[in-house]
Scaffold this motif. Structure first.
Motif, PDB file in Angstrom:
ATOM      1  N   GLN B 395       0.819  -1.220   0.000  1.00 36.16           N
ATOM      2  CA  GLN B 395       0.000   0.000   0.000  1.00 36.16           C
ATOM      3  C   GLN B 395       0.847   1.262   0.000  1.00 36.16           C
ATOM      4  O   GLN B 395       0.354   2.335  -0.328  1.00 36.16           O
ATOM      5  N   THR B 396       2.094   1.183   0.399  1.00 35.46           N
ATOM      6  CA  THR B 396       2.886   2.408   0.550  1.00 35.46           C
ATOM      7  C   THR B 396       4.083   2.423  -0.390  1.00 35.46           C
ATOM      8  O   THR B 396       5.121   3.006  -0.072  1.00 35.46           O
ATOM      9  N   ALA B 402       8.985   4.927  -1.764  1.00 30.93           N
ATOM     10  CA  ALA B 402       8.454   3.945  -0.821  1.00 30.93           C
ATOM     11  C   ALA B 402       8.446   4.579   0.550  1.00 30.93           C
ATOM     12  O   ALA B 402       9.441   5.169   0.971  1.00 30.93           O
ATOM     13  N   VAL B 403       7.314   4.497   1.217  1.00 24.20           N
ATOM     14  CA  VAL B 403       7.204   5.047   2.569  1.00 24.20           C
ATOM     15  C   VAL B 403       7.161   3.882   3.551  1.00 24.20           C
ATOM     16  O   VAL B 403       6.320   2.988   3.430  1.00 24.20           O
ATOM     17  N   GLY B 420      11.447   6.685   4.480  1.00 21.92           N
ATOM     18  CA  GLY B 420      11.309   5.856   3.292  1.00 21.92           C
ATOM     19  C   GLY B 420      12.509   5.995   2.377  1.00 21.92           C
ATOM     20  O   GLY B 420      13.573   6.484   2.784  1.00 21.92           O
ATOM     21  N   VAL B 421      12.312   5.557   1.161  1.00 23.11           N
ATOM     22  CA  VAL B 421      13.358   5.606   0.139  1.00 23.11           C
ATOM     23  C   VAL B 421      12.751   6.222  -1.109  1.00 23.11           C
ATOM     24  O   VAL B 421      11.615   5.910  -1.462  1.00 23.11           O
ATOM     25  N   ILE B 490       1.347   8.597  -2.481  1.00 25.78           N
ATOM     26  CA  ILE B 490       1.076   7.481  -1.570  1.00 25.78           C
ATOM     27  C   ILE B 490       0.238   8.025  -0.424  1.00 25.78           C
ATOM     28  O   ILE B 490       0.666   8.938   0.290  1.00 25.78           O
ATOM     29  N   ALA B 491      -0.955   7.521  -0.276  1.00 21.41           N
ATOM     30  CA  ALA B 491      -1.863   7.998   0.770  1.00 21.41           C
ATOM     31  C   ALA B 491      -1.872   6.996   1.919  1.00 21.41           C
ATOM     32  O   ALA B 491      -2.114   5.805   1.703  1.00 21.41           O
TER      33      ALA B 491
END
Lengths: 164, 611
Positions: B395-396, B402-403, B420-421, B490-491
């Protein structure tokens, strides 16, 4: 420059990939071949390619069949490679897959010509020029391919299924 | 040809055409294509060592026979296509390192357990010694799933097939890389929550495709299309069709452009699975190199995802991630069997030999993987580290962002860490928080440790006004190069705690510890030190790209020197610290007028004029 390659890629990639999966049945090999064909097109130069879509099909098809030959050699090394079984009752859920499966039982050239003719919509003359075979041979190859499909006794039934 | 036959041929041809068109294909976007790679790096050759080139020649000769046999005397497009060159593609090069063999465990079957909102995990279990052909092995693995007791399943996962509809009875039919599997089902599947149907399907698909050479599987139940909950299975599926990510990992190469100069560096590696965040495997190559400068460049490296040829190396699984680092030595060259999903094995091979690193002979780490889940890279400095992150919570994860924190659904205080990255333009990652009504209540950006490709890690602390409690959504995104709008958004749904954070903490008149007294002796001291306060609004771009000294002067702000030689954890008083930050110097900007975090600056040294 990059824009026209992007446009070509986005226009042709999915169609090419489907054609290759249909002919070879191996999605990974199809993707490899499709990617390789685009790279070769770039090496060749777009200005020297009259019909890029058809050019890519022919190049990728040869790449695909080359890959399949290599795989065949590798698979012979597999000690426990199972024989392919068939079971008519099993295939209820996959009419179209079985039609493609029948296609894959044809010799490679017949597969390529069938896909070029019916999926790419190329004329006999275009197929002859691109695959470097005589025009009369295209008709004969197509005729043999379709006859074989019927002889497999699944073509008529499955084609009606696929038309649904 | 009579009209009737021609008509029938036309019908058959149309049916074939429709069948071809109906095939689901995974379209590699242009950005991920080899063509795009070539357009971006037209002159960059895949320099490989002599050994690789020699092997490529051998391979080329081997293939040549088949190639010529297949081509016959056909000219045309083949004649006009360029002759195969000896410059090998990455795939060819990666076949060349002499592997350190790991005994393949073909008789120890791997079957897969489900994880909520994550890809399944494989576990070696049982015995397949009684099976001789692929059909039997596939059937045996699926039957084992049915009998795999929940108490035996790894912690954090579950077996959704235990005591469920499927009680055994499998017919397997193999065609190329496709397995057609008919399950004997006596009653509908039991699905207790919405995610169970995907979980069951993941377990079935992953376990069935565990057989080498099998990449897709078409499931039916009692000869009819398989239905699990509300999910109808009407086509052949690969692992990548069910793993839960919106897209597969990039099939290609990410490069960390550095120098090929041999620096006599030593590399060490580490792997963690599920430690950073569930579902994430992190492989880190650490060099004995602290800091970088013009005279001390970091090494050239690249990472490539390739399909694994299971006929040659079954132990690697379906995919291989190949990490090449030039000019270094890893004296611990080994092959390690891990079987900690998604990593199957890590093999380290040095083409330079055991003596010393050479510029064009890389050390190669090959990571065998269950599937082609998304992966990403990042660079950290001091010491120089190369991060390869594989997977993570679906999901992220977006294509280039990416979180890892916070997690969806997590309850957080008014100030919380975002980490994240990202592979982002100018390393800039933006975030904003929406309250329950969708209104944006705070927003800012942060900077990753490294720009663009190959990417870097980011970490910042976000804050929301005191009035925001309950449901909220954190949105992390990059700015579009076209119009500046958010892309790769990304939510992450969150729950903001009504207490805690700055609102609940007594605001000190002075920092509890003077930041000028550093270096801090403990992390706790650093956490308690408020380092930098800014009064009044700060322009977002200014905060990112303008000298802090000038800003501080304009706003009449007190500034403090923080210790540049240590990794320092700096947060506003009262905020929790959860992870170390990779930057050497790390400055937080807190707007004292509303207490909201305006962002983080990360640097490799002290900021000029910082006193």
């Amino acid at each position: 420059m990059a824009t026209e390659w992007r446009e070509l890629y986005e226009r042709e990639y999915a169609r090419l990939l489907r054609a290759l999966v249909a002919m070879g049945g191996d999605s990974q090999a199809a993707e490899d071949s499709a990617q390789e064909a685009f790279v070769k097109a770039h090496l060749h130069g777009l200005e020297g390619i009259e019909r890029p879509g058809a050019w890519l099909l022919v190049t990728a098809t040869r790449e695909l069949f080359r890959h399949r030959r290599r795989l065949r050699v590798e698979r012979e090394r597999w000690a426990q490679r199972p024989a392919i079984e068939t079971s008519a009752a099993f295939d209820v859920a996959a009419d179209r897959a079985d039609l493609l499966s029948a296609l894959r039982q044809l010799p490679e050239r017949q597969r390529a010509v069938v896909v070029a003719r019916f999926y790419y919509g190329l004329s006999y003359e275009e197929i002859a020029r691109l695959f470097v075979i005589r025009s009369g041979t295209v008709g004969a190859t197509l005729h043999q391919a379709l006859t074989k499909l019927r002889q497999l006794h699944i073509a008529g039934k499955l084609s009606r299924g696929a038309m649904r | 040809m009579s009209d009737e036959i021609e008509h029938e041929d036309g019908i058959l041809g149309t049916a074939l055409s429709r069948a071809v068109e109906s095939q689901p294909v995974r379209e590699t976007p242009f950005e991920g294509s080899r063509l795009a790679e070539r357009l971006v790096h037209p002159r960059r050759s895949f320099a490989v060592p002599a050994l690789a080139a020699a092997a490529a020649v051998v391979l080329g000769l081997t293939l040549g026979g088949a190639l010529l046999a297949g081509r016959g005397s056909q000219p045309g497009p083949v004649a006009t296509e360029p002759m195969p060159t000896l410059a090998p593609t990455p795939q060819v090069a990666f076949l060349t390192p002499a592997p350190t063999p790991v005994a393949p465990s073909v008789l120890r079957p791997t079957i897969y357990a489900a994880r909520e909102d994550l890809p399944p995990v494989g576990v070696q279990i049982g015995d397949l010694s009684g099976t001789r052909v692929a059909q039997d092995r596939i059937g045996a693995r699926l039957t084992m799933l049915r009998a795999w007791r929940p108490r035996d399943v790894p912690i954090g996962s579950t077996n959704l097939l235990w005591n469920n509809s499927f009680q055994g009875g499998v017919r397997v039919n193999i065609e190329g890389d496709l397995a057609k599997i008919d399950l004997l089902i006596e009653q509908p599947w039991t699905v207790t929550k919405p995610s169970d149907d995907l979980g069951i399907l993941q377990q079935l698909v992953y376990t069935a495709t565990e057989e080498r050479g099998i990449r897709r599987v078409l499931f039916t139940a009692n000869g009819q299309p398989l239905s699990i909950g509300t999910r109808l299975v009407d086509r052949a599926l690969s692992r990548e069709d069910v793993f839960g990510y919106s897209q597969a990992g990039r099939i290609g190469t990410v490069r960390g452009f550095g120098s090929r100069q041999a620096q006599q560096r030593t590399a060490t590696t580490a792997l963690s699975v599920d430690e950073v965040v569930p579902g994430l495997a992190r492989f880190v190559v650490t060099l004995d190199q602290r800091g970088i400068g013009p005279s001390d460049p970091y090494p050239d490296w690249d990472v490539t995802l390739v399909r694994n040829d299971e006929s040659l190396r079954p132990d690697f699984g379906k995919w291989r991630l190949v990490v090449r680092v030039y000019g270094v030595l890893d004296r611990t060259t080994v092959a390690r069997r891990l079987d900690q999903s998604p990593v199957r094995v890590i093999e380290e091979t040095s083409l330079a030999g055991p003596q010393s690193p050479t510029p064009d002979a890389p050390i190669i780490y090959q990571i065998g993987l269950d599937d082609a889940r998304p992966w990403r890279t990042a660079m950290l400095f001091d010491p120089v580290r190369i991060l390869v992150d594989i997977g993570g919570p679906p999901q992220t994860i977006a294509a280039n962002t990416a979180v890892y924190g916070p997690r969806p659904g997590q309850t957080v205080s008014r100030m919380f860490a975002i980490s994240g990255v990202a592979s982002a333009f100018e390393a800039h990652v933006s975030w904003r928080v929406r309250d329950g009504s969708g209104r944006i209540v705070s927003s800012f950006g942060t900077t990753a440790t490294n720009c663009c490709e190959p990417g870097g890690v980011f970490e910042t602390i976000a804050g929301v006004p005191e009035s925001v409690v309950g449901r909220a959504t954190l949105e992390v995104f990059q700015a579009s190069g076209r119009d500046g709008g958010p892309v790769e958004l990304i939510a992450i749904p969150l729950e903001i705690r009504p207490t805690g954070g700055i609102a609940a903490a007594p605001r000190p008149a002075q920092p509890l510890f003077s930041p000028t007294r550093g270096p801090y002796r403990t992390q706790a001291e650093a956490i308690r030190a408020a380092t930098y306060l800014v009064r009044g609004p700060i322009d977002r771009q200014e905060a990112q790209f303008t000298s802090f000294a000038r800003l501080a002067k304009e706003h009449g702000v007190r500034t403090y020197q923080i210790d540049p030689d240590r990794e320092i954890y700096v947060v506003f008083v009262g905020a929790p610290i959860e992870a170390p930050h990779p930057c050497r110097s790390f400055v937080k900007v807190i707007d004292a007028s509303d207490g909201i975090d305006r962002g983080t600056l990360c640097g490799d040294g002290p900021w000029p004029g910082f006193r």
